[in-house]
Design a protein around this motif. Sequence first.
Motif, PDB file in Angstrom:
ATOM      1  N   LEU A 214      -3.934  -0.721   6.913  1.00  0.00           N
ATOM      2  CA  LEU A 214      -4.957  -0.019   7.686  1.00  0.00           C
ATOM      3  C   LEU A 214      -4.333   1.090   8.522  1.00  0.00           C
ATOM      4  O   LEU A 214      -3.331   0.872   9.206  1.00  0.00           O
ATOM      5  CB  LEU A 214      -5.689  -1.002   8.603  1.00  0.00           C
ATOM      6  N   VAL A 215      -4.917   2.270   8.453  1.00  0.00           N
ATOM      7  CA  VAL A 215      -4.400   3.402   9.230  1.00  0.00           C
ATOM      8  C   VAL A 215      -5.430   3.949  10.204  1.00  0.00           C
ATOM      9  O   VAL A 215      -5.079   4.710  11.109  1.00  0.00           O
ATOM     10  CB  VAL A 215      -3.915   4.547   8.305  1.00  0.00           C
ATOM     11  N   ILE A 216      -6.691   3.592  10.031  1.00  0.00           N
ATOM     12  CA  ILE A 216      -7.702   4.115  10.946  1.00  0.00           C
ATOM     13  C   ILE A 216      -7.867   3.188  12.143  1.00  0.00           C
ATOM     14  O   ILE A 216      -7.525   2.007  12.097  1.00  0.00           O
ATOM     15  CB  ILE A 216      -9.062   4.342  10.244  1.00  0.00           C
ATOM     16  N   SER A 217      -8.403   3.746  13.201  1.00  0.00           N
ATOM     17  CA  SER A 217      -8.534   3.029  14.469  1.00  0.00           C
ATOM     18  C   SER A 217      -9.573   1.914  14.385  1.00  0.00           C
ATOM     19  O   SER A 217     -10.569   2.023  13.657  1.00  0.00           O
ATOM     20  CB  SER A 217      -8.932   4.026  15.564  1.00  0.00           C
ATOM     21  N   ASN A 218      -9.341   0.859  15.157  1.00  0.00           N
ATOM     22  CA  ASN A 218     -10.280  -0.271  15.194  1.00  0.00           C
ATOM     23  C   ASN A 218     -11.668   0.150  15.665  1.00  0.00           C
ATOM     24  O   ASN A 218     -12.662  -0.506  15.347  1.00  0.00           O
ATOM     25  CB  ASN A 218      -9.748  -1.370  16.119  1.00  0.00           C
ATOM     26  N   GLU A 219     -11.735   1.245  16.420  1.00  0.00           N
ATOM     27  CA  GLU A 219     -13.022   1.703  16.946  1.00  0.00           C
ATOM     28  C   GLU A 219     -13.993   2.107  15.836  1.00  0.00           C
ATOM     29  O   GLU A 219     -15.201   2.175  16.043  1.00  0.00           O
ATOM     30  CB  GLU A 219     -12.823   2.897  17.898  1.00  0.00           C
ATOM     31  N   LEU A 220     -13.477   2.381  14.654  1.00  0.00           N
ATOM     32  CA  LEU A 220     -14.343   2.800  13.553  1.00  0.00           C
ATOM     33  C   LEU A 220     -14.955   1.621  12.799  1.00  0.00           C
ATOM     34  O   LEU A 220     -15.812   1.814  11.933  1.00  0.00           O
ATOM     35  CB  LEU A 220     -13.573   3.676  12.557  1.00  0.00           C
ATOM     36  N   ALA A 221     -14.530   0.419  13.128  1.00  0.00           N
ATOM     37  CA  ALA A 221     -15.032  -0.764  12.417  1.00  0.00           C
ATOM     38  C   ALA A 221     -16.523  -0.952  12.672  1.00  0.00           C
ATOM     39  O   ALA A 221     -16.988  -0.871  13.805  1.00  0.00           O
ATOM     40  CB  ALA A 221     -14.256  -2.002  12.856  1.00  0.00           C
ATOM     41  N   ASP A 222     -17.258  -1.190  11.598  1.00  0.00           N
ATOM     42  CA  ASP A 222     -18.700  -1.447  11.677  1.00  0.00           C
ATOM     43  C   ASP A 222     -18.984  -2.700  10.858  1.00  0.00           C
ATOM     44  O   ASP A 222     -19.149  -2.641   9.645  1.00  0.00           O
ATOM     45  CB  ASP A 222     -19.477  -0.247  11.139  1.00  0.00           C
ATOM     46  N   SER A 223     -19.012  -3.831  11.529  1.00  0.00           N
ATOM     47  CA  SER A 223     -19.124  -5.120  10.832  1.00  0.00           C
ATOM     48  C   SER A 223     -20.431  -5.271  10.067  1.00  0.00           C
ATOM     49  O   SER A 223     -20.540  -6.120   9.181  1.00  0.00           O
ATOM     50  CB  SER A 223     -18.974  -6.273  11.832  1.00  0.00           C
ATOM     51  N   SER A 224     -21.428  -4.447  10.374  1.00  0.00           N
ATOM     52  CA  SER A 224     -22.707  -4.559   9.662  1.00  0.00           C
ATOM     53  C   SER A 224     -22.581  -4.161   8.193  1.00  0.00           C
ATOM     54  O   SER A 224     -23.454  -4.470   7.384  1.00  0.00           O
ATOM     55  CB  SER A 224     -23.770  -3.687  10.341  1.00  0.00           C
ATOM     56  N   LEU A 225     -21.488  -3.479   7.844  1.00  0.00           N
ATOM     57  CA  LEU A 225     -21.287  -3.072   6.452  1.00  0.00           C
ATOM     58  C   LEU A 225     -20.986  -4.258   5.545  1.00  0.00           C
ATOM     59  O   LEU A 225     -21.253  -4.206   4.345  1.00  0.00           O
ATOM     60  CB  LEU A 225     -20.133  -2.062   6.357  1.00  0.00           C
ATOM     61  N   LEU A 226     -20.402  -5.313   6.104  1.00  0.00           N
ATOM     62  CA  LEU A 226     -19.940  -6.438   5.281  1.00  0.00           C
ATOM     63  C   LEU A 226     -20.503  -7.766   5.783  1.00  0.00           C
ATOM     64  O   LEU A 226     -19.796  -8.773   5.836  1.00  0.00           O
ATOM     65  CB  LEU A 226     -18.408  -6.494   5.276  1.00  0.00           C
ATOM     66  N   THR A 227     -21.753  -7.787   6.114  1.00  0.00           N
ATOM     67  CA  THR A 227     -22.359  -9.011   6.652  1.00  0.00           C
ATOM     68  C   THR A 227     -22.403 -10.144   5.635  1.00  0.00           C
ATOM     69  O   THR A 227     -22.594 -11.303   6.002  1.00  0.00           O
ATOM     70  CB  THR A 227     -23.789  -8.724   7.134  1.00  0.00           C
ATOM     71  N   PHE A 228     -22.219  -9.829   4.358  1.00  0.00           N
ATOM     72  CA  PHE A 228     -22.287 -10.855   3.317  1.00  0.00           C
ATOM     73  C   PHE A 228     -20.991 -11.659   3.194  1.00  0.00           C
ATOM     74  O   PHE A 228     -20.925 -12.618   2.420  1.00  0.00           O
ATOM     75  CB  PHE A 228     -22.621 -10.215   1.960  1.00  0.00           C
ATOM     76  N   LEU A 229     -19.946 -11.286   3.950  1.00  0.00           N
ATOM     77  CA  LEU A 229     -18.667 -11.996   3.848  1.00  0.00           C
ATOM     78  C   LEU A 229     -18.589 -13.133   4.869  1.00  0.00           C
ATOM     79  O   LEU A 229     -18.712 -12.893   6.072  1.00  0.00           O
ATOM     80  CB  LEU A 229     -17.504 -11.026   4.081  1.00  0.00           C
ATOM     81  N   PRO A 230     -18.357 -14.366   4.419  1.00  0.00           N
ATOM     82  CA  PRO A 230     -18.298 -15.520   5.326  1.00  0.00           C
ATOM     83  C   PRO A 230     -16.898 -15.727   5.908  1.00  0.00           C
ATOM     84  O   PRO A 230     -16.193 -16.678   5.559  1.00  0.00           O
ATOM     85  CB  PRO A 230     -18.693 -16.680   4.405  1.00  0.00           C
ATOM     86  N   ILE A 231     -16.477 -14.839   6.810  1.00  0.00           N
ATOM     87  CA  ILE A 231     -15.132 -14.927   7.381  1.00  0.00           C
ATOM     88  C   ILE A 231     -15.195 -14.723   8.891  1.00  0.00           C
ATOM     89  O   ILE A 231     -16.221 -14.312   9.437  1.00  0.00           O
ATOM     90  CB  ILE A 231     -14.176 -13.883   6.752  1.00  0.00           C
ATOM     91  N   THR A 232     -14.079 -14.991   9.548  1.00  0.00           N
ATOM     92  CA  THR A 232     -14.022 -14.870  11.004  1.00  0.00           C
ATOM     93  C   THR A 232     -14.148 -13.410  11.434  1.00  0.00           C
ATOM     94  O   THR A 232     -13.949 -12.486  10.635  1.00  0.00           O
ATOM     95  CB  THR A 232     -12.688 -15.417  11.540  1.00  0.00           C
TER      96      THR A 232
END
Length: 465
Positions: A214-232
């Motif tokens: 990963l090279v991009i900043s954590n601020e760009l994370a948008d968890s709504s993109l992967l709501t189908f993944l059952p992970i922490t």
Amino acid sequence: MEFLNVLNDFERDKINLFTRILDNPNREIELRNLQESMSMSRYKVANLLESLNYDIKLLTEYSGMIINAHTVIPAKNFSRHTLSMMKKYYFELSPMRVLMIEVLDEGNFPSFQKIEVKYSWPKTFFYQQKNKYDKLYEEFSNVRQVDEESDLRYFIYNSFAFFGAFPAKLEHLNMRNNKNLQSISNTQKFKAELMLWIVEKRVLSKKIISEESLVISNELADSSLLTFLPITKKKLQRETLFVIQFYYYAGIMNVGELTAAAFKKEERENFSEITQTFLNGIEELLREKNNYQDEITKLCNEISSQVILDRICFIQTDQFSLNIQYFADVYPFLNNRVSRIVDELEQHWMIPDKKRAYFNIITSMLTSEIPFSLKDRVILCIDFSGGPYVNSYILSLFKNYVNINVDVSNVLTSETDLYLSDQYIEYQLINQVIWLKPPTPLDWAELGEKIVEIKQRKYQSGKTK
């Protein structure tokens, strides 16, 4: 890595032979010329032609060639569209695809016992294919050398994307709450779904991406993109950043929106250095730098972001969809400058695919508002007999060369008559034309013929109603 090597030798040779015939400007092609270009015996070329013709008829219902004793005459269905269909067809029959699917489903390389039970492969054949898989994967990962999990995902992604083998419609692509994704093209949707399909299978096999990928900043994370993944939550953030990096790199999100602040702290220094290298490279092309300061800043952000993402996100150039020679022919001065910029960048940063880096940079420069191509401009004088009205008409043809009464859109609807792309997608009821990027004269000719064919068919259909 040469992705055609994913196929067995016979299918790979048929694809190579197809492209030799397709790119030949002559209507009749001599067999001896094909022998020379393929470095094969007459018997082997004849065998390939016969098999190729059979496959074309299987896929299109018509023979693709008239094969005579000394010549080959391609038929109308001998096109890039048919080539794309054949690539996909051969890949779906290939043992490598089977192994890739098993790796995705199981998390690790499958055992011989499992493959024997499931596919009835003999032991010798299994280990032949395993050795081939290992060799292909090693060739691919040696170019990147980032992280094993990331390498594997991009290895499988590139293989499936190269052959146009997208998964069945999954609808994991969440566009409702993301403005960046609401206007993406149909081809981009398929590519996004392909990567999401790979990510889901790897995560369900408990294979999570590492921070090193990963090279991009954590601020760009948008968890709504992967709501189908059952992970922490922590793992979800990493997977989200992995996908967002891919989205920017693949053009699904606009990479031009990224700035140095979008990257991790350790990458920001690289960002500044890449920007300076690029500015040094284009210095002599900028006559009035102050008039384009905002455009220059935007362009530098885009180029620097692409170079950084190049090291992490690797989508290999498809030699069947990219026509680099076009730029050398049409923009010789700019081509030379961009080639030197890429060479300079490669000395300091990892550039896994120079052709892709070149294509990204030169297209970004040509689509910017900065007149980079001034030195390559040709001034044409139109002087036809018949007076000013004839000249005005000829001039209008040049200005409207593409628009022969055709409405152009990037949205596929029920009213679409013709689908133009560099990527084959299986739409049974829609005419398709596959182009190189940028198109060759033969591509333009095929498009023109197809448009006329559709117009005539619609006209005849309208007459009978």
